[in-house]
Scaffold this motif. Structure first.
Motif, mmCIF file in Angstrom:
data_model
loop_
_atom_site.group_PDB
_atom_site.id
_atom_site.type_symbol
_atom_site.label_atom_id
_atom_site.label_comp_id
_atom_site.label_asym_id
_atom_site.label_seq_id
_atom_site.Cartn_x
_atom_site.Cartn_y
_atom_site.Cartn_z
ATOM 1 N N ARG A 230 26.554 11.152 27.776
ATOM 2 C CA ARG A 230 26.290 9.917 27.343
ATOM 3 C C ARG A 230 25.759 10.124 25.945
ATOM 4 O O ARG A 230 24.905 10.969 25.544
ATOM 5 N N VAL A 231 26.518 9.420 24.748
ATOM 6 C CA VAL A 231 26.102 9.579 23.367
ATOM 7 C C VAL A 231 25.730 8.274 22.993
ATOM 8 O O VAL A 231 26.560 7.376 22.798
ATOM 9 N N ASP A 232 24.508 8.198 22.748
ATOM 10 C CA ASP A 232 23.975 7.017 22.236
ATOM 11 C C ASP A 232 24.103 6.469 20.781
ATOM 12 O O ASP A 232 24.127 7.388 19.926
ATOM 13 N N LEU A 233 24.582 5.111 20.395
ATOM 14 C CA LEU A 233 24.876 5.094 19.026
ATOM 15 C C LEU A 233 23.437 4.718 18.261
ATOM 16 O O LEU A 233 22.578 4.198 18.865
ATOM 17 N N PRO A 234 23.449 4.895 17.073
ATOM 18 C CA PRO A 234 22.296 4.771 16.147
ATOM 19 C C PRO A 234 21.889 3.171 15.963
ATOM 20 O O PRO A 234 20.666 2.719 15.784
ATOM 21 N N GLU A 235 22.878 2.210 16.236
ATOM 22 C CA GLU A 235 22.394 0.895 16.503
ATOM 23 C C GLU A 235 23.493 0.063 17.341
ATOM 24 O O GLU A 235 24.809 0.609 17.484
ATOM 25 N N ARG A 236 23.168 -1.041 17.960
ATOM 26 C CA ARG A 236 24.196 -1.769 18.581
ATOM 27 C C ARG A 236 25.258 -2.360 17.994
ATOM 28 O O ARG A 236 25.047 -2.680 16.594
ATOM 29 N N VAL A 237 26.766 -2.198 18.463
ATOM 30 C CA VAL A 237 27.641 -2.664 17.680
ATOM 31 C C VAL A 237 28.448 -3.705 18.500
ATOM 32 O O VAL A 237 28.349 -3.541 19.831
ATOM 33 N N VAL A 238 29.389 -4.497 17.976
ATOM 34 C CA VAL A 238 30.208 -5.460 18.845
ATOM 35 C C VAL A 238 31.560 -5.573 18.473
ATOM 36 O O VAL A 238 32.207 -6.104 19.286
ATOM 37 N N THR A 239 31.957 -4.661 17.444
ATOM 38 C CA THR A 239 33.480 -4.734 17.262
ATOM 39 C C THR A 239 33.807 -3.305 17.370
ATOM 40 O O THR A 239 33.214 -2.373 16.971
ATOM 41 N N ALA A 240 35.222 -2.891 17.221
ATOM 42 C CA ALA A 240 35.913 -1.607 17.133
ATOM 43 C C ALA A 240 35.586 -0.769 15.759
ATOM 44 O O ALA A 240 35.004 0.176 15.617
ATOM 45 N N ALA A 241 35.558 -1.843 14.702
ATOM 46 C CA ALA A 241 35.092 -1.343 13.366
ATOM 47 C C ALA A 241 33.706 -0.864 12.991
ATOM 48 O O ALA A 241 33.427 0.308 12.873
ATOM 49 N N GLY A 242 32.931 -1.805 13.629
ATOM 50 C CA GLY A 242 31.507 -1.433 13.769
ATOM 51 C C GLY A 242 31.241 -0.312 14.653
ATOM 52 O O GLY A 242 30.136 0.703 14.400
ATOM 53 N N PHE A 243 31.942 0.201 15.819
ATOM 54 C CA PHE A 243 32.041 1.432 16.581
ATOM 55 C C PHE A 243 32.112 2.409 15.763
ATOM 56 O O PHE A 243 31.546 3.438 15.816
ATOM 57 N N ALA A 244 33.370 2.422 15.245
ATOM 58 C CA ALA A 244 33.871 3.524 14.370
ATOM 59 C C ALA A 244 32.655 3.897 13.199
ATOM 60 O O ALA A 244 32.520 5.346 13.009
ATOM 61 N N ALA A 245 32.236 2.721 12.584
ATOM 62 C CA ALA A 245 31.053 3.274 11.557
ATOM 63 C C ALA A 245 29.894 3.690 12.247
ATOM 64 O O ALA A 245 29.279 4.593 11.518
ATOM 65 N N ALA A 246 29.427 3.420 13.354
ATOM 66 C CA ALA A 246 28.346 3.858 13.844
ATOM 67 C C ALA A 246 28.373 5.341 14.420
ATOM 68 O O ALA A 246 27.632 5.949 14.255
ATOM 69 N N LEU A 247 29.662 5.578 14.667
ATOM 70 C CA LEU A 247 30.053 7.145 15.082
ATOM 71 C C LEU A 247 30.055 7.806 13.730
ATOM 72 O O LEU A 247 29.496 9.047 13.798
ATOM 73 N N ALA A 248 30.535 7.353 12.608
ATOM 74 C CA ALA A 248 30.348 8.046 11.394
ATOM 75 C C ALA A 248 28.862 8.375 10.921
ATOM 76 O O ALA A 248 28.662 9.376 10.464
ATOM 77 N N ARG A 249 28.194 7.326 11.327
ATOM 78 C CA ARG A 249 26.766 7.786 10.809
ATOM 79 C C ARG A 249 26.249 8.501 11.656
ATOM 80 O O ARG A 249 25.370 9.398 11.233
ATOM 81 N N LEU A 250 26.331 8.560 12.933
ATOM 82 C CA LEU A 250 25.779 9.693 13.941
ATOM 83 C C LEU A 250 26.182 10.773 13.501
ATOM 84 O O LEU A 250 25.324 11.854 13.724
ATOM 85 N N ALA A 251 27.434 11.103 12.990
ATOM 86 C CA ALA A 251 28.050 12.537 12.684
ATOM 87 C C ALA A 251 27.421 12.665 11.147
ATOM 88 O O ALA A 251 27.767 13.879 10.755
ATOM 89 N N GLY A 252 26.650 12.005 10.615
ATOM 90 C CA GLY A 252 26.386 12.152 9.118
ATOM 91 C C GLY A 252 27.320 11.911 8.023
ATOM 92 O O GLY A 252 27.177 12.601 6.909
#
Length: 253
Positions: A230-252
């Protein structure tokens, strides 16, 4: 006892929390709930005794446990008569499960209706590839547990922790678009396996051929062979674009 769910009768022994080692019940329970493949399911036999089976377990989008059963199975018969169930999660593959965190959930078992069966079957098969065979049986059914009570134990030297399921429940409000786009998001992620491998290693897992198999507004599930992460996101998201952005932030990035 403050904080315990009414569905689980409190113990009648006072425990000194100051005597226990540090323990994060939410973190331990989160790992068990999302990374366990198997669980012990107990139903009530008509004769009055509890009846236990080992079953595969899948978290629904909101974290509620989902399991498969053929409707001819004894536990399916039991559920039809009394839908109260208990589910136990633990490190069953470890040499001594009593030294590891353990989680017990109790609640009502509800059969998944036809409006959700296809989506949850696909999610189930992604977690258990051989399920494609038995999910096609004419008496195949998925059941979802509406959790009323949960306890998490930390092993020796750690007090059993009473914690509500709200600590694990994932907020789905406004996330209909993300859930509808799950397949497309996962396909895009799996087109870049090196990125998933780096993400898994960054989350503390061993290197391997990791694949994205499920998502929700708070995280992503990766699989490599029999391993789940399980990889937790840095914040809650509700769209595909938001999900991609959260993963990018997670990866730095």
């Amino acid at each position: 006892m403050p904080g315990i769910d009414a569905a689980i009768t409190p113990r009648d022994i006072e425990i000194n929390p100051g005597a226990a080692a540090a323990f994060d019940p939410r973190g331990a329970g989160q790992v068990l709930l999302h990374e366990s493949r198997n669980a012990a399911l107990s139903t009530l036999d008509p004769g009055g005794f509890p009846y236990g089976v080992v079953t595969n377990i899948l978290p629904d989008y909101d974290g509620s446990p989902v399991f498969f059963t053929a409707r001819l199975a004894l536990h399916a018969r039991n559920i039809a008569a009394d839908d109260r169930v208990s589910l136990a999660l633990a490190g069953f593959d470890r040499p001594d499960a009593l030294t590891q965190p353990r989680m017990t959930l109790v609640g009502h078992s509800r059969r998944v209706g036809p409006e959700r069966m296809a989506a949850l079957s696909a999610r189930f098969a992604a977690r258990f590839p051989k399920a494609k065979l038995y999910l096609q049986l004419p008496d195949a059914a998925l059941f979802r547990i509406e959790v009323l009570g949960v306890t998490v134990g930390g092993g020796p030297g750690r007090n059993a922790a009473d914690i509500g399921f709200d600590a694990f429940r994932i907020d789905l409000s406004g996330a209909e678009g993300l859930i509808a786009d799950e397949g497309a998001v996962l396909a895009e992620l799996n087109a870049a396996p090196a990125r998933l491998g780096a993400m898994a290693v960054g989350a503390g897992a061993a290197a391997g051929r990791w694949k994205a198999i499920a998502l929700d507004p708070a995280g992503l599930i990766l699989a490599s062979g029999e391993r789940l992460l399980r990889v937790d996101l840095p914040e809650r998201v509700v769209t595909a674009a938001g999900f991609a952005a959260a993963l990018a932030r997670l990866a730095g990035g």
